[in-house]
Design a protein around this motif. Sequence first.
Motif, short mmCIF file in Angstrom:
data_model
loop_
_atom_site.label_atom_id
_atom_site.label_comp_id
_atom_site.label_asym_id
_atom_site.label_seq_id
_atom_site.Cartn_x
_atom_site.Cartn_y
_atom_site.Cartn_z
N SER A 1 9.51 0.54 -8.67
CA SER A 1 8.80 1.63 -7.98
C SER A 1 9.67 2.20 -6.88
O SER A 1 9.75 3.43 -6.69
CB SER A 1 7.49 1.10 -7.38
N PHE B 1 10.86 6.09 -6.88
CA PHE B 1 10.36 7.07 -5.92
C PHE B 1 11.25 7.18 -4.68
O PHE B 1 10.81 7.66 -3.64
CB PHE B 1 8.92 6.70 -5.51
N LEU C 1 3.04 0.65 -9.83
CA LEU C 1 3.74 1.92 -9.66
C LEU C 1 2.87 2.94 -8.91
O LEU C 1 3.31 3.60 -7.96
CB LEU C 1 4.11 2.46 -11.04
N PHE D 1 2.32 1.96 -5.34
CA PHE D 1 3.48 2.31 -4.52
C PHE D 1 3.48 3.79 -4.17
O PHE D 1 3.66 4.18 -3.02
CB PHE D 1 4.76 1.94 -5.29
N ARG D 2 3.20 4.60 -5.20
CA ARG D 2 3.27 6.05 -5.00
C ARG D 2 2.16 6.52 -4.06
O ARG D 2 2.38 7.34 -3.16
CB ARG D 2 3.15 6.76 -6.36
N LYS E 1 2.77 5.40 -0.65
CA LYS E 1 3.79 6.26 -0.05
C LYS E 1 3.21 7.63 0.28
O LYS E 1 3.67 8.30 1.22
CB LYS E 1 4.95 6.40 -1.05
#
Lengths: 910, 123
Positions: free
Chosen positions: A68, A72, B18, B21-22, B25
């Motif tokens: 991840s 990103f 994933l 995390f995104r 963020k």
Amino acid sequence: MLKTRSLFWNHHLITAPEIDTEWLWVLTLVFMGLSAVYLVSVFVFRNRISSTSEKTKKLKKELSPMISEFLFYEDDVAKSEKSHYIDLKIQVRELLKDRFNRQLLTEVLLDLKKDVSGDTRMRLLQLYQDLGLHNDAFAKLHSWRWEVIAKGISQLTEMQVESAYSFISKFINDRRSTVRKQAEIAIVTLKPEGINYFLDTTRYKISEWQQLKLLDVLRNRETFDPPRFKLWLTSTNRHVVLFALRLIKYYNQNDANSSLVELLKHKTALIRLEAIECIKEFNVVEALPVLKKVFYKSNTDIKIAILGTIGELGGQADTGFLHAVAQREGHFSVKSKALAAINMIAPETVMPTEGIDHFEVEPVEREILDSTYKTDENMEEGVRPQEPLADLTISGKEDQSAVEAGLGASDMSTALSVVTSEAATGLGKGLVGATASRETGKKGQCGTAQEHVPPSVSGGKGLRSVSPGLGPPANIIFLPPVTPSDPSPYPSFDKTNSMKDATNHGPDILNLEVCYEEIRAMPGRPDRTDQPQIHSDDIDFLPPTAGNEEEGKTENDLVAQGFSNAVDDPGFVPGPVDMSDGIEGYGLSDFEVEFVKAEDRGPIEDIGFELEEAPYSVEDEGDQDDVLTWLLLQNELNEIEVEYEEVTTDLPLDDQWGHLIPEPVYYDHHETYMMGLLDDLEEMGDHREIPLLEELLAAEKKNFIKDRIVRMIKLFSRQHDGHTTTKKNYVEELNLPFFSVFADLFKNIDREAKLILLDEVVAVGDEKEIKFLDGLLEHPDTEIRDKAHQVLKLLVDKMAREKQSEKDKKKESEARETKALFDRQMAEENPEVDYTEDEFHQLLDEMEIEPSADPEVFEIDFEPEEALDRCHSKEILDMPVVATEVSHNGASFLFQLYRLQRNFMCKLNG
Amino acid sequence: MVRKKLLLAEDDELLASLLNFRLNKGGYEVIHSSNGKQVKEFLGQTMPDIIVSDIMMPYFSGIELIGYVRNELKSAVPIIIISSAGNEENVLNAFELGANDFISKPVSPSELLVRVARELNKN
């Protein structure tokens, strides 16, 4: 008691085997050891799998945030994040030194790739290559194992490693189908020009499934500019041609018409079929002649496709071909498709014929119609109810219900009049339309009219017309079109007028030549001799009513238009029928009238009357039962000069044709029974029926039955003799070798039984078994081989002893004969001298004749001995059974277990 | 600045990680549950600002979750569902039960982020 003992003695072979306890312990230990090994290995493997799984899970948890982070990561982040990112990179590089970790990371990325889209996916693909995981996939391409290569190709394709294109392309013609198919997909996926390379180079078959997958790849390619696939229509690989055709169709590339037409002649049916589909899709009209040309050489599927295409692309000129196909083709589907194609070109040219019911006018309906028409007479001109040219018939049930519901005659008539006037208007319009369409030369004139005519009368008032509207177009084509301003030179034709109004028929009509086919009603046919029961279907043969000139112009138009269409029909035979009174108030026009060409007329049975044997006989001309005569009388037409179509013959019919017609044979009850019986016997019987047949012959009086029985007896005898002779000859000719019964048994039994059987061979076998035992000497099982060897020896000894014994017996018999001869001669020569046996032997010595070795030669016991009754000594009967007899030869279960280890070792050593 | 609470109900650990995390963020406080039971337990204690849930989950499907939130908890919290492609029937059911939006797999984390933001802005 004795019997029981002998029974036991005979069955000693099935006694339980003796178990060697020493081996039992050994085997127990072996099994225990094996169980322990098995349990330990299960435990070890299970632990290993679970530990790997745990490790994988843990590592995945560890890797996923890293992934991840990598996915990103953006450059414009804080310094701390950057340093964290660099730390992660170093960590990952360390991890990737381990092969297992690399594999795992690859798996993770492949999994994630399926779940993410957009820019995340692109970053993921990039990450795969950045981490150098594609190198592992490249390494797999060098493996000798096909599944590893396929996996490598698949990985590189999934992760879109374009640099792998040239490496993978060499597998495009790999002989291993999985590798090849994987390479095909990879090539098409990785680069847009991959499809060109693939179609150019592939030499193998492209399966349907593979074609779908490739098409799916192409379909999902972004910004894909498909090449002109017609370039591959010339490929020598027919699968490429087929795939190219499909791609041409999918991408609508209609620039290959000539090639498509040419491919109609391809040897491969699938290619032809696909070419036809393309032709249909792209409207390649120039392919029609070739389609027709190849039609008769094609299979059913292609024929159907061709007909479908002709239906789509064809015109009026192609209907001839379609008609020919419909007539000639035997296959139902092709025939149906041909008819469908005709209707596609010219709608409703072919009408449904199957399962069409003919509605009959019931008495109740007739009454309703009667009352309706009576009311109609009072109606004003121009609003006169007019039904379509075909009859107005009424559905029985609904009508009946209406009557039962208490609708009065006036109500009914009102309803009907309204409806019929509507129908008339509609019909008028329809025919005007028909005229117009005919004038413009369009197809299906009356089809238009039919569409305008309401097909049925609304059932709102309980009445429903089931008339299909107008009859077939050709039936009324002989009348010219008449417009309201143009007075018709022809008599008007009123279909709905009652007969009372139909008196003013013109003289021209009456002078028309009428060609009748005479029919005669069967005697005994119901009921009302003055007014026979006639259904609308039964008077198809009758010509239409022509008459009232004072009809409304609209009617004239209708009829004139209808008849004008039939003018071209030379076979039509019109007949003026003036009816003042109809049948129970009906005019002939009230019935469904069909104009039929004289030569096209259907079978005479269609008329509905039973005909006599000689339908052309004129002997009953004056018969009042004759429907035609009755109709003529009823309608005052009996004065019309009628020209009969007569068959004039010089001789009576019987004389002319009698010799050609076989005499009918009618059997009485007995004869029918006998002929049936003989039929059955002839069909199913054989020589065993001869006694029965002889009995029947004796009892029978009829000569023709007798003849038949005699013939059958001869036949059966001949068959039986022939069969016996043949069978005998066959057996003689075969000269079969001696067959051992043991050989057959031996095939179907297990090893243990085989060994037992071999023991029995010595006891009951003879020389026939020697060959069989000889064969067993090469048996793969050593036990059986050894046993066979022993048995063979014993059997040969036994046979030798038996031969010797036979020889001895022969000698004894010779000696006996000699002695008898000697005694007889001596007795004749010296009746008083009595020779002793010693003297006899002495004499034999002198004569050099060898006497029998058996001292008891003169005490031969010829009494047969029953085996079960044989008396055995107590010693024999009390003899203990030797149990090792079975186990010794290795047939027991434990012995086989014991041998298992050795066999296993032998196998290991090859 | 207070971060909005987002409940992510997704049984696929990798995808969840994933997205987690995104979204994290992206400025959300993500609470991840890998099955329906955990989701139910969590919802019994606190109500997030938004729920992002997969339709196919063990024990308690996304559809049931919507029903539970709307009918039992009587909450109008925005719910975005994640469904596989070709699962239109479930998506329709979800909308009938009160789902606010849906996103189909394969998921674009960036798109999800936008949708979450939009739903929260609506409220």
